[in-house]
Write an enzyme that holds these catalytic residues in place. Structure first.
Site, PDB file in Angstrom:
ATOM      1  N   ASP A  28     -12.333 -39.725   6.354  1.00 43.66           N
ATOM      2  CA  ASP A  28     -11.339 -38.663   6.169  1.00 43.66           C
ATOM      3  C   ASP A  28     -10.435 -38.561   7.394  1.00 43.66           C
ATOM      4  OD1 ASP A  28     -10.028 -36.511   5.075  1.00 43.66           O
ATOM      5  OD2 ASP A  28     -11.525 -35.053   5.724  1.00 43.66           O
ATOM      6  N   ARG A  41       1.997 -41.533   5.379  1.00 47.41           N
ATOM      7  CA  ARG A  41       0.554 -41.468   5.094  1.00 47.41           C
ATOM      8  C   ARG A  41      -0.019 -42.857   4.811  1.00 47.41           C
ATOM      9  NH1 ARG A  41      -1.807 -36.775   4.026  1.00 47.41           N
ATOM     10  NH2 ARG A  41      -3.243 -37.683   2.522  1.00 47.41           N
ATOM     11  N   SER A  73     -11.980 -40.596  -4.515  1.00 42.20           N
ATOM     12  CA  SER A  73     -12.801 -39.721  -5.351  1.00 42.20           C
ATOM     13  C   SER A  73     -12.166 -39.534  -6.728  1.00 42.20           C
ATOM     14  CB  SER A  73     -12.967 -38.358  -4.672  1.00 42.20           C
ATOM     15  OG  SER A  73     -11.764 -37.629  -4.776  1.00 42.20           O
ATOM     16  N   GLU A  75     -11.281 -36.902  -7.808  1.00 40.10           N
ATOM     17  CA  GLU A  75     -10.243 -35.872  -7.632  1.00 40.10           C
ATOM     18  C   GLU A  75      -8.979 -36.442  -6.971  1.00 40.10           C
ATOM     19  OE1 GLU A  75     -13.578 -35.260  -6.523  1.00 40.10           O
ATOM     20  OE2 GLU A  75     -13.917 -34.343  -8.480  1.00 40.10           O
ATOM     21  N   ASN A  76      -9.114 -37.619  -6.321  1.00 39.10           N
ATOM     22  CA  ASN A  76      -7.949 -38.161  -5.592  1.00 39.10           C
ATOM     23  C   ASN A  76      -6.805 -38.599  -6.512  1.00 39.10           C
ATOM     24  OD1 ASN A  76      -9.952 -39.647  -2.933  1.00 39.10           O
ATOM     25  ND2 ASN A  76      -8.832 -37.732  -2.939  1.00 39.10           N
ATOM     26  N   TRP A  77      -7.066 -38.714  -7.830  1.00 41.74           N
ATOM     27  CA  TRP A  77      -5.974 -39.074  -8.756  1.00 41.74           C
ATOM     28  C   TRP A  77      -4.905 -38.005  -8.771  1.00 41.74           C
ATOM     29  CZ3 TRP A  77      -6.001 -43.943 -10.214  1.00 41.74           C
ATOM     30  CH2 TRP A  77      -7.208 -44.616 -10.339  1.00 41.74           C
ATOM     31  N   ARG A  79      -3.396 -36.760  -6.344  1.00 43.18           N
ATOM     32  CA  ARG A  79      -2.420 -36.953  -5.259  1.00 43.18           C
ATOM     33  C   ARG A  79      -1.108 -37.510  -5.840  1.00 43.18           C
ATOM     34  NH1 ARG A  79      -5.213 -38.372   0.383  1.00 43.18           N
ATOM     35  NH2 ARG A  79      -6.919 -36.913   0.167  1.00 43.18           N
ATOM     36  N   GLU A 215     -29.271 -36.100   6.774  1.00 42.48           N
ATOM     37  CA  GLU A 215     -28.785 -35.420   7.974  1.00 42.48           C
ATOM     38  C   GLU A 215     -27.268 -35.562   8.005  1.00 42.48           C
ATOM     39  OE1 GLU A 215     -30.554 -33.743  10.270  1.00 42.48           O
ATOM     40  OE2 GLU A 215     -32.391 -34.108   9.128  1.00 42.48           O
TER      41      GLU A 215
HETATM   42  C1  FPP Z   1      -9.111 -39.212   2.875  1.00 46.73           C
HETATM   43  O1  FPP Z   1      -8.325 -38.946   4.015  1.00 46.73           O
HETATM   44  C2  FPP Z   1      -9.073 -40.636   2.640  1.00 46.73           C
HETATM   45  C3  FPP Z   1      -8.789 -41.236   1.478  1.00 46.73           C
HETATM   46  C4  FPP Z   1      -8.519 -40.518   0.204  1.00 46.73           C
HETATM   47  C5  FPP Z   1      -8.686 -42.704   1.389  1.00 46.73           C
HETATM   48  C6  FPP Z   1      -9.672 -43.490   2.194  1.00 46.73           C
HETATM   49  C7  FPP Z   1      -9.222 -44.867   2.164  1.00 46.73           C
HETATM   50  C8  FPP Z   1      -9.284 -45.722   3.199  1.00 46.73           C
HETATM   51  C9  FPP Z   1      -9.942 -45.437   4.478  1.00 46.73           C
HETATM   52  C10 FPP Z   1      -8.644 -47.020   3.003  1.00 46.73           C
HETATM   53  C11 FPP Z   1      -9.561 -48.172   3.018  1.00 46.73           C
HETATM   54  C12 FPP Z   1     -10.568 -48.236   1.969  1.00 46.73           C
HETATM   55  C13 FPP Z   1     -10.911 -49.383   1.355  1.00 46.73           C
HETATM   56  C14 FPP Z   1     -12.083 -49.437   0.485  1.00 46.73           C
HETATM   57  C15 FPP Z   1     -10.120 -50.587   1.528  1.00 46.73           C
HETATM   58  P1  FPP Z   1      -6.882 -38.323   3.849  1.00 46.73           P
HETATM   59  O2  FPP Z   1      -5.886 -39.361   3.695  1.00 46.73           O
HETATM   60  O3  FPP Z   1      -6.921 -37.326   2.768  1.00 46.73           O
HETATM   61  O4  FPP Z   1      -6.596 -37.661   5.228  1.00 46.73           O
HETATM   62  P2  FPP Z   1      -6.019 -36.212   5.499  1.00 46.73           P
HETATM   63  O5  FPP Z   1      -7.090 -35.244   5.054  1.00 46.73           O
HETATM   64  O6  FPP Z   1      -5.840 -36.221   6.970  1.00 46.73           O
HETATM   65  O7  FPP Z   1      -4.737 -36.069   4.750  1.00 46.73           O
END
Ligand code: FPP
Length: 260
Positions: A28, A41, A73, A75-77, A79, A215
């Site tokens: 994250d 981003r 996730s 839920e990420n759709w 975005r 943990e």
């Molecule tokens: C959440 O942080 C992160 C994601 C939804 C994407 C995670 C994906 C990667 C690390 C890319 C690499 C993964 C693979 C499998 C190649 P955020 O972007 O929501 O951060 P924020 O909360 O600071 O906005």
């Protein structure tokens, strides 16, 4: 104690550390990392992907056997469409670009999540990546992709309900063990430790069933900056945790008093 050094500068001395067999990481903070640098981003996600490759290398060298990372996730759709499509492109590129390095490190790739509901091209990338890497011995990288903990529990419940409907089991046969056995990847041990960078103190629907006794270790560092030193610190702190699984540690029990 085992001492290993990689080709560059890092050492993997495990003295004073506890290295989990199974580790979860919630990646994250990519967006905030990019914003701080006045970058889009997508640049944060790209940096996050680079860092995932480093995490794999470090975990493999430390002796972690199962590394589950939260990549996307259910839920990420929600975005913006542009961010979702950039992320999907990045996943495909990641396995194209880094698979030779993962192969060299002996890292097998698997996916957990609702993979069957993904578009055909992504499904193929997942299945081909799994097939290509299936004999790699050192560590399993498990990518939680289109993953939701609640959806996984629902999936397991539906599978059991189907077995009841077919007359194969009785409702009274449904136990914690049978639910566990019907999750997406029942052979993967529950994570002993879950690391969450970027300062948030929640699981966000990650491995809800499997994390019952995990943990938790959080840090304020944003994911693209979370490196070897912090991973090592997490393992150092984990060595001091007392995992009791609802029981008592030997030193706190009356039995322990008698024995000591
Ligand atoms: C959440 O942080 C992160 C994601 C939804 C994407 C995670 C994906 C990667 C690390 C890319 C690499 C993964 C693979 C499998 C190649 P955020 O972007 O929501 O951060 P924020 O909360 O600071 O906005």
């Amino acid at each position: 104690m085992a001492f290993k050094a990689d080709k560059l500068t890092k050492t993997y001395d495990t003295a004073g550390l506890k290295v989990p067999v199974s580790l979860g990481v919630i990646m994250d903070g990519n967006g905030r990392w990019a914003k701080k640098r006045l970058l889009p981003r997508s640049a944060g996600h790209r940096a996050g992907a680079e860092n995932l490759k480093e995490l794999c290398r470090n975990c493999g060298n430390y002796g972690v056997k199962y590394l589950t990372v939260y990549a996307f996730s259910t839920e990420n759709w929600s975005r913006p469409e542009k961010e979702v499509s950039q992320l999907m492109k990045l996943f495909v590129e990641f396995f194209d670009k880094y698979d030779p390095e993962l192969a060299e490190e002996g890292i097998r790739v698997r996916f957990t999540g609702d993979i069957d509901s993904l578009p055909e091209d992504l499904r193929r990338v997942c299945r081909e990546g799994e097939e290509r890497s299936k004999d790699r011995p050192k560590m399993q990288l498990i990518v939680a992709f289109n993953y939701g903990g609640r959806r996984e529990i629902t999936y397991a419940a539906q599978r059991l309900a189907e077995q009841v409907r077919r007359g194969e089991i009785d409702p009274s046969d449904i136990t914690e063990d049978s639910l566990s056995a019907n999750m997406y990847l029942p052979d993967v041990p529950d994570p002993e430790l879950i690391i969450r960078p970027s300062g948030e103190m929640r699981l966000s629907n990650f491995l809800l069933w499997e994390s019952a006794y995990s943990e938790l270790w959080v840090s304020d560092t944003l994911w693209p900056d979370f490196g070897y030193e912090e991973l090592t610190q997490a393992f150092r702190d984990y060595a001091k945790r007392d995992r009791r699984f609802g029981g008592l540690s030997a030193k706190d029990s009356d039995e322990g008093d008698k024995q000591s």
